[in-house]
Design a protein around this motif. Structure first.
Motif, PDB file in Angstrom:
ATOM      1  N   PRO A 115       0.534  -0.362   3.736  1.00  0.00           N
ATOM      2  CA  PRO A 115       0.113   0.686   2.801  1.00  0.00           C
ATOM      3  C   PRO A 115      -0.935   1.595   3.427  1.00  0.00           C
ATOM      4  N   ILE A 116      -0.831   2.898   3.133  1.00  0.00           N
ATOM      5  CA  ILE A 116      -1.859   3.837   3.577  1.00  0.00           C
ATOM      6  C   ILE A 116      -3.126   3.544   2.790  1.00  0.00           C
ATOM      7  N   ASN A 117      -4.220   3.438   3.469  1.00  0.00           N
ATOM      8  CA  ASN A 117      -5.505   3.253   2.792  1.00  0.00           C
ATOM      9  C   ASN A 117      -5.769   4.477   1.906  1.00  0.00           C
ATOM     10  N   ALA A 120      -7.936   7.083   3.136  1.00  0.00           N
ATOM     11  CA  ALA A 120      -7.540   7.879   4.302  1.00  0.00           C
ATOM     12  C   ALA A 120      -6.599   9.005   3.911  1.00  0.00           C
TER      13      ALA A 120
ATOM     14  N   LEU B  91     -12.883   0.265   0.803  1.00  0.00           N
ATOM     15  CA  LEU B  91     -11.779   0.878   1.545  1.00  0.00           C
ATOM     16  C   LEU B  91     -12.272   1.853   2.605  1.00  0.00           C
ATOM     17  N   ILE B  94     -13.183  -0.330   5.551  1.00  0.00           N
ATOM     18  CA  ILE B  94     -11.943  -0.834   6.152  1.00  0.00           C
ATOM     19  C   ILE B  94     -11.289   0.252   6.991  1.00  0.00           C
ATOM     20  N   ARG B  95     -11.322   1.467   6.463  1.00  0.00           N
ATOM     21  CA  ARG B  95     -10.702   2.571   7.195  1.00  0.00           C
ATOM     22  C   ARG B  95     -11.445   2.834   8.505  1.00  0.00           C
ATOM     23  N   GLY B  99      -8.555   1.614  10.733  1.00  0.00           N
ATOM     24  CA  GLY B  99      -7.600   2.711  10.763  1.00  0.00           C
ATOM     25  C   GLY B  99      -7.007   3.063   9.414  1.00  0.00           C
ATOM     26  N   GLU B 100      -6.017   3.969   9.464  1.00  0.00           N
ATOM     27  CA  GLU B 100      -5.508   4.597   8.241  1.00  0.00           C
ATOM     28  C   GLU B 100      -4.653   3.678   7.383  1.00  0.00           C
ATOM     29  N   PHE B 101      -4.094   2.639   7.998  1.00  0.00           N
ATOM     30  CA  PHE B 101      -3.240   1.755   7.218  1.00  0.00           C
ATOM     31  C   PHE B 101      -3.990   0.451   6.966  1.00  0.00           C
ATOM     32  N   VAL B 102      -3.807  -0.113   5.765  1.00  0.00           N
ATOM     33  CA  VAL B 102      -4.529  -1.327   5.421  1.00  0.00           C
ATOM     34  C   VAL B 102      -3.841  -2.521   6.080  1.00  0.00           C
TER      35      VAL B 102
END
Lengths: 468, 581
Positions: A115-117, A120, B91, B94-95, B99-102
């Protein structure tokens, strides 16, 4: 070398149950060799200490209990990607079907993605001009949006999708773009229509196609859209391209999911679809979007046919709850011979507000859009009233609205399949129709815009419509 | 730490053996990746675990580490302005790290351990304190003072209290309890999410939550400490209503739980909140907001936990004496998560496959709202209002989640597809919606807004109801059959709908309307109605009345700035035009 199991104990529908296993992981990729040596692939749906439930993509026809050899590959399903992938055609499992060579992988990506954060994500705000007035003017599409087309059998959704793919552009910019097309369960003819259209416009060189046709294994459809989206993510977020993803037809995808769920004897949700259909669809649709600091984007147009044109059927219903709006096609308009038969009122684009206005489209766009909606809705009400009481019973004002609704359908909504209207043209057309109505009826438009746009070219434009 | 062993994996549900001694709702770390999970059923030595992260690649034989602690949140300075996932992992951090994906198995503390906060004590050594008493302040954002409270079981005498800059984990105060035991307080507390925070006493709500949304404040008001639900089909504007409340309502703290909804909507909040200014203080709204984002593509079990995480944070700020509003968008997605886990546990399903305990869980959740006297010796009053969006399939209000919700909430804002199609926003149906707080708020409105405010709003409601009846008649036998007085009712009702109830969330002026302006707008519309009635009685032409220029002025009132003079002017113009008639 992977361990081989000859311990299949049970085959039900698309599922195979393997016993006496060791060290098998959830969601792992599986290879099954049947008695003739043919390979099939599948994934692990459930695993306990001594048994694994495997869903087989190619179906279980011809598999037997005693001779099938099962290998667990120790990884989830992956798609090999590189720049070379553009312009290629694959089958529903990601194998080349264009007689071209295998892709030499620069990377192997897990098709389930991550999943995209939410932190972000960049909010989509770049207007895409599709050249179709009922979309651009009324339900504008923006880069990074997921906007499905809710269609019905026999309606011209392939033509509309192809027209969007052909005409879509962001004003004033020339950037790298690509089209990723995934077909799930559609017929050869439908798929071929898209391929021919892409070829004629030269888009095929910029496209990646994943095709699972109606006569191909249904369970494979579970993987097809995920392959396409993994490819799209690679193109968008690693190669900085603007990717348009077209998925047809999500209805067949959901039916394949239901088939597996039924074979697992799960407790069904509405109409036999599994309770996790929402989550499952969301893990795909939510892969569209923009990411802060990345140039590329994924814009998604899933197409689905509503069973019996019913918007409340679980597939369109759950889709509508996830996607950022919907474009709904109307059988009534189609019968009247209007192309594209986009039913403007129930259609919606949730991301329009930040994508339109001064500097993006035109300052008065939002107001014009709201006003056209309100007038068309009122016009349709008047039409209903006229049906019951006769047109004579309408007040003068209602009669004006009725006429407005007719003109709106025949002039604004209707356009040619190869006609690309600029957003300026679309908004002007809207004004031309609104001049049919007295100025004080246009309550949704800010006074300053009314002042600026209602009268100038107005008189002439208004008359022209009248004559028509 | 004690360990069990995985024996089965089915999506988000993992079963582990050798877990004897584990407790219900204890947190565990699953597999080699250390995924976070929670025990939701015990059967002999087997524990059923819902895992808050994707379980791909996890298999039987892998270990399960028992933490022997329930799923908890950290409550202290640094919460405001944060964006957390369903189990309070930040979040943004975390980013920055991953990075952009969890990705999975990430462990990040909810509160920044390095940041120093200025702590200003208000108690001194020798003071006797009770649990819930405030010992000092941290100015967390320019908008909000974070009140540091004595945690549960902290009654006793302060023997030491410090002043200065501290990290959240540093000890700022020591309390000697009755038993002689010394309790050390740092700047944060830990609280299990599924346990309601205690209150001293519950009060009846009497003050409205002002939202600046005309249909809500005037017709269907919500009380501070009350509960509301917003059900509607997709595209009817649930999320916009929730966002508007988060932006404009006069709660001091907003907790926004995006539970199983769209990622781009969260991006919208994150983008707009730092820029939007609080109408009362002029500070960015983000300074009073906490966002819990577990979007639809994030793991389903964490979605189940997210509303409890949000609720516990909201209760903590309520305990400080603030008025807090929690928005949950959407409770249907939470219920679906419950259903999904229940299905995998092979529980006997109730309505539509939802588990039988759906209604009691929902009631329990909404009951955590309320206006209360907070624990401690200070008699602080705090309020926690809860607004839950519900997304029934096909907009069908007989859906089990809607029905279970309606049994507990006091305000019902019914969103209507038909209105949304006409782009009448907010698409709240005035005939179906209700507020059970109208009576208890009467006194407040009379005192703080205007004597006749409640009467005006009742008159408006009556006109809208009459309109529905008259329209029915008009549809059957034609508009001509109605008397002019009845047609005037139709005209006024239309004016109420289009000029008052319709509100554009994206128009800079129209997006928020103060109570005073709401009152003046409605008063002007109804004043026109009364004068028009008189004029009809005096034999004036109906067509002359309805084509008065001043009606156009009334319709544009919503775009006027919040200036008393300009607003009153319109009413004067109404009088003038009738005189000239």
């Amino acid at each position: 070398m992977h361990k081989e199991y000859l311990t299949v104990s049970n085959i039900v529908g698309p599922l195979v149950i393997v016993e006496k296993i060791a060290d098998v992981k959830y969601n792992e990729l599986v290879e099954i060799e049947d008695s003739r040596g043919h390979l099939r692939r599948g994934t692990v749906l459930e695993v306990s200490t001594d048994q694994a439930v495997v869903q087989v993509f190619e179906g279980t026809v011809g598999l037997d209990i005693d001779k099938s050899r099962v290998r667990f590959l120790g990884r989830s399903q992956q798609l090999p990607v590189s720049e070379e992938i553009i312009g290629r055609v694959f089958d529903g499992s990601g194998r080349p079907r264009d007689n071209g060579p295998q892709i030499i992988a620069r990377k192997r990506l897990d098709i389930n993605g991550s999943p995209i954060n939410p932190d972000a994500r960049d909010y989509p705000s770049e207007f895409i001009q599709t050249g179709i007035s009922s979309i651009d003017g009324m339900n504008p599409l923006v880069r990074g949006q997921k906007l499905p087309i809710f269609s019905g059998s026999g309606l011209p959704h392939p033509r509309i999708a192809a027209q969007i793919a052909r005409q879509a552009k962001v004003l004033g910019k020339e950037e790298k773009f690509a089209v990723v097309f995934a077909a799930m369960g559609i017929t050869f003819e439908e798929a071929n229509f898209f391929i021919e259209d892409f070829r004629n416009t030269g888009a095929l060189e910029r496209a990646v196609l994943f095709l699972n046709l109606a006569n191909e294994p249904a369970i494979e459809r579970i993987a097809t859209p995920r392959l396409a989206l993994t490819c799209a993510e690679y193109l968008a977020f690693e190669l900085d391209m603007h990717v348009l993803v077209i998925l047809v037809d999500m209805t067949f995808y959901a039916e394949a999911l239901r088939e597996i769920s039924a074979a697992r004897k799960e407790i069904p949700g509405r109409r036999g679809y599994p309770g996790y259909l929402y989550t499952d669809l969301a893990t795909m649709y939510e892969r569209a979007g923009r990411i802060k600091g990345k140039k590329g984007s994924i814009t998604m147009i899933p197409i689905l046919t509503m069973p019996e044109d019913d918007k409340t059927h679980p597939i369109p219903d759950l889709t509508g709850y996830i996607t950022e709006g919907q474009v709904i096609l109307s059988r009534e308009l189609h019968r009247k011979g209007i192309y594209p038969p986009i039913d403007v009122l129930p259609s919606l684009s949730r991301l329009k507000d930040k994508g339109i206005g001064a500097g993006k489209t035109r300052e008065d766009h939002a107001d014009v859009l709201n006003q056209l909606f309100a007038c068309y809705a009122r016009g349709k009400e008047a039409r209903e009233l006229a049906l019951i009481l006769g047109e004579a019973a309408l007040s003068d004002l209602d009669r004006l609205y009725l006429k407005f609704a007719d003109l709106f359908e025949t002039e604004f909504v209707r356009q040619g399949e190869f006609e690309a209207r600029t957003i300026e043209e679309t908004i002007e057309l809207g004004w031309k129709l609104m001049r049919q109505l007295p100025k004080k009826e246009l309550k949704r438009i800010r006074p300053e815009y009314l002042e600026k746009y209602y009268s100038p070219a107005g008189a002439a434009g208004g008359e022209k419509v009248n004559e028509a | 730490m004690r360990q069990g062993k995985i024996i089965r994996v089915a999506g988000p549900l993992v079963v582990a053996a050798e877990c004897l001694g584990a407790k219900m709702y204890d947190m565990v770390r699953v597999g080699h990746l250390g995924l976070i999970g929670e025990i939701i059923e015990l059967n002999n030595d087997q524990a059923y675990i819902q895992v808050y992260e994707d379980t791909t690649g996890v298999g039987p034989g892998e270990p399960v580490v028992l933490t022997e602690k329930p799923l908890s949140v950290e409550l202290g300075p640094g919460i405001l302005g944060s964006i957390y996932d369903g189990i309070q992992r930040p979040l943004d951090v975390i980013r920055a790290q991953h990075g952009e994906f969890v990705s999975r198995g990430i462990e990040v503390p909810a509160l920044d351990r390095e940041r120093r906060w200025p702590f200003e004590p208000i108690k001194k050594a020798g003071d006797r304190v009770l649990a819930g008493d405030i010992i000092g302040y941290v100015q967390e954002t320019p908008l909000i003072q974070h009140r540091i409270m004595v945690p549960e079981n902290g009654d006793g005498e302060i023997i030491e209290i410090k002043e200065g800059e501290f990290k959240v984990s540093e000890v700022v105060c020591r309390i000697k309890k009755e038993s002689g035991e010394i309790k050390e307080l740092n700047l944060f507390q830990v609280w299990p999410v599924r346990k309601q925070r205690p209150v001293k006493e519950r009060l009846m709500p009497f003050e409205p939550l002002i939202t600046g949304q005309r249909i809500l404040d005037t017709l269907f008001p919500l009380a501070k400490g009350g509960t509301a639900c917003v059900p509607g089909p997709f595209g009817s504007g649930k999320t916009v209503v929730q966002h508007q409340l988060a932006k404009w309502s006069d709660a001091q703290i907003i907790v926004y739980v995006a539970c199983g909804e769209r990622g781009n909507e969260v991006a919208d909040l994150l983008l707009s909140f730092p820029e939007l200014k609080d109408p009362n203080t002029g500070r960015p709204l983000l300074e009073r907001t906490v966002i819990i984002a577990n979007t639809s593509n994030m793991p389903v079990a964490a979605r189940e936990a997210s509303i409890y995480t949000g609720m516990t944070i909201a209760e903590y700020f309520r305990d400080m004496g603030y008025s807090v509003a929690l928005m949950a968008d959407s409770s249907s997605r939470w219920a679906e998560a419950l259903r999904e886990i229940g299905g995998r546990m092979e529980e006997m399903p109730g309505d539509e496959g939802y588990p039988a305990y759906l209604a009691s869980r929902l009631a329990e959740f909404y009951e955590r709202a309320g206006k209360v006297i907070c624990p401690g010796s200070e008699e602080r009053i705090g309020a926690l209002s809860v607004i839950g969006a519900v997304s029934p399939p096909g907009g069908d209000l007989s859906d089990p989640v809607v029905q279970a919700t309606l049994k507990v909430v006091k305000v019902f804002w019914a969103l209507d597809d038909r209105l949304a199609n006409m782009r009448h926003f907010p698409a709240i149906n005035w005939l179906q919606s209700y507020s059970l707080y109208r009576d208890s708020l009467k006194k407040y409105f009379a005192d703080k807004v205007a004597e006749d405010f409640v009467e005006l709003s009742q008159e408006a409601m009556k006109l809208l109801e009459l309109e529905a009846e008259l329209q029915e008649i008009a549809r059957l036998i034609g508009l001509e059959s109605l008397s002019f007085k009845e047609r005037l009712i139709l005209e006024t009702a239309r004016s109420i709908r289009e000029d008052f109830l319709h509100q554009n969330a994206f128009h800079p002026q129209d997006t928020y309307t103060s109570m005073r302006k709401q009152y003046l707008m409605l008063r002007t519309i109804l004043h026109f109605h009364h004068r028009a009635n008189e004029a009809l009685e005096a034999g004036k032409e109906f067509s002359d009345i309805v084509s008065l220029e001043v009606r156009d002025r009334i319709s544009k009132m919503k775009y006027l700035p919040e200036e008393e003079e300009a607003l009153l002017q319109v009413e004067k113009e109404v009088d003038a035009s009738f005189k000239a008639l």
